[in-house]
Design an enzyme around this catalytic site. Structure first.
Site: not given
Length: 357
Positions: A143, A190, A222, A246, A250
């Site tokens: 970002y 990751k 994952d 993020d 959600d």
């Protein structure tokens, strides 16, 4: 008696509707507990661009910097979603606000009210008792890294970047919080593929040595995405990078039944910002049907974290719980298992919470 200055930043879409209710709740708490809250209002996002040409005008930023806390709504507008080439965008205001206020930690409590077990698409027997606190890092990752186009615009890139100190400070926030809960931290990365994740894991492992009383595990993102749905009760405190946080938070909104139920706090070493996670939702803007409970619960976080008003915060949460127990719902949390639910609009749901405060 406390005298506090709060800046209300409604932003775009339903942000304007739900923050109006959140402010009323703060007023009710001030009256009940003998505090004095004074308010100012600031522009951000699409409405700020329309009014000033900037997604975060200097005047708005100055108001936030000189406040004790910010109650925030949402930013975003379909106009920009359909125009990827737009150089000035509402989300730029959000990112600048986080940077200028030094908001490096986003806290998202995922706590399920029992009355909403049927509102989720996940089986109630898997959900019951789930209580997760997410710590999402806010100032690094793709970002804020270098981004652009090359090869005549046919290739795009976004650079993910983290510094050791950025990981250390969010990790300590997570471990400190875990000590007040079930003393479990899950760090999500990751590290089998991404170099920033390898640094992330290395730093979290080092910080964990300072907290021998806290159990720590490392999960790939994952696998975490799968386990959040399969067994959400296994998680206590989760700490992760900006992009992963993020997406995962959600996903976790399904644990609570709706994004309209989830509050968040963005904090650093100064003024904190408190907001629902649901976004601007222009498809329902102006219809009076948005769920205000996430904004109300964000106000509860504001009272607790920025002002240290634990009893006042708990009074807000108890009022929300009481309203749900009484069978009141907004349309996003009404479901087939509650055929007798009384479905209310934004203002009416807020009014029921105010009655119980």
């Amino acid at each position: 008696m406390a005298n506090k200055k709060i800046v209300i930043v409604p932003g775009d879409g339903i942000g304007q509707e739900v923050t109006a209710v959140g402010k009323k709740v703060l007023d009710a708490i001030a009256a009940k507990f003998g505090h004095s809250f004074t308010y100012d209002e600031a522009l951000i996002g699409h409405v700020a661009i329309e009014a000033t040409g900037s997604p975060l005008p200097d005047e708005s930023l100055e108001k936030m910097l000189h406040s004790d806390a910010v109650l925030f709504g949402a930013v975003g507008h379909p106009k920009y979603d359909n125009d990827p080439s737009a150089r000035v965008r509402p989300e730029q205001g959000l990112l600048k606000m986080r940077k200028e206020l030094g908001l490096y930690a986003n806290l998202r409590p995922i706590k399920l009210f029992d009355e909403l077990l049927g509102a989720s698409s996940i089986k109630p027997e898997i959900l019951k008792g789930a209580d997760i606190l997410f710590f999402r890092e806010l100032t690094g990752d793709i970002y804020f890294g270098e981004k652009g186009r090359k090869n005549n615009g046919d290739t795009a890139y976004d650079v993910a970047e983290y510094s050791r100190y950025e990981v250390e400070r969010i990790a300590r926030k997570a471990f400190d919080a875990a000590r007040t809960r079930r003393k479990k931290v899950c760090s999500v990365d990751k590290a089998n593929v991404i170099e920033t994740s390898r640094l992330w894991r290395e730093v979290v492992q080092k910080v964990a040595k300072e907290y021998p009383d806290v159990e720590v595990e490392h999960q790939f993102v994952d696998a975490t995405a799968m386990l959040l749905i399969k067994d959400p009760r296994r998680f206590d405190v989760v700490v992760t990078a900006n992009l992963f946080g993020d997406i995962l938070t959600d996903e976790a909104s399904q644990i609570a039944g709706s994004m309209g139920m989830l509050a968040s706090a963005s904090i650093g070493d100064g003024t904190g910002v408190y907001e629902p996670i649901h976004g601007s939702a222009h498809d329902i803007t102006g219809k009076g049907v948005a769920n205000p409970l996430a904004s109300i619960l964000s106000a509860a976080l504001l009272l607790d974290i920025s002002f240290g008003m634990k009893a006042e915060s708990e009074a807000v949460i108890a009022a929300v719980d009481g309203v749900l127990k009484a069978g009141f719902r907004t349309r996003d949390i009404a479901d087939a298992t509650t055929p007798t639910a009384k479905v209310l609009g934004t203002e009416a749901m807020g009014a029921e919470v105010l009655k119980l405060i």
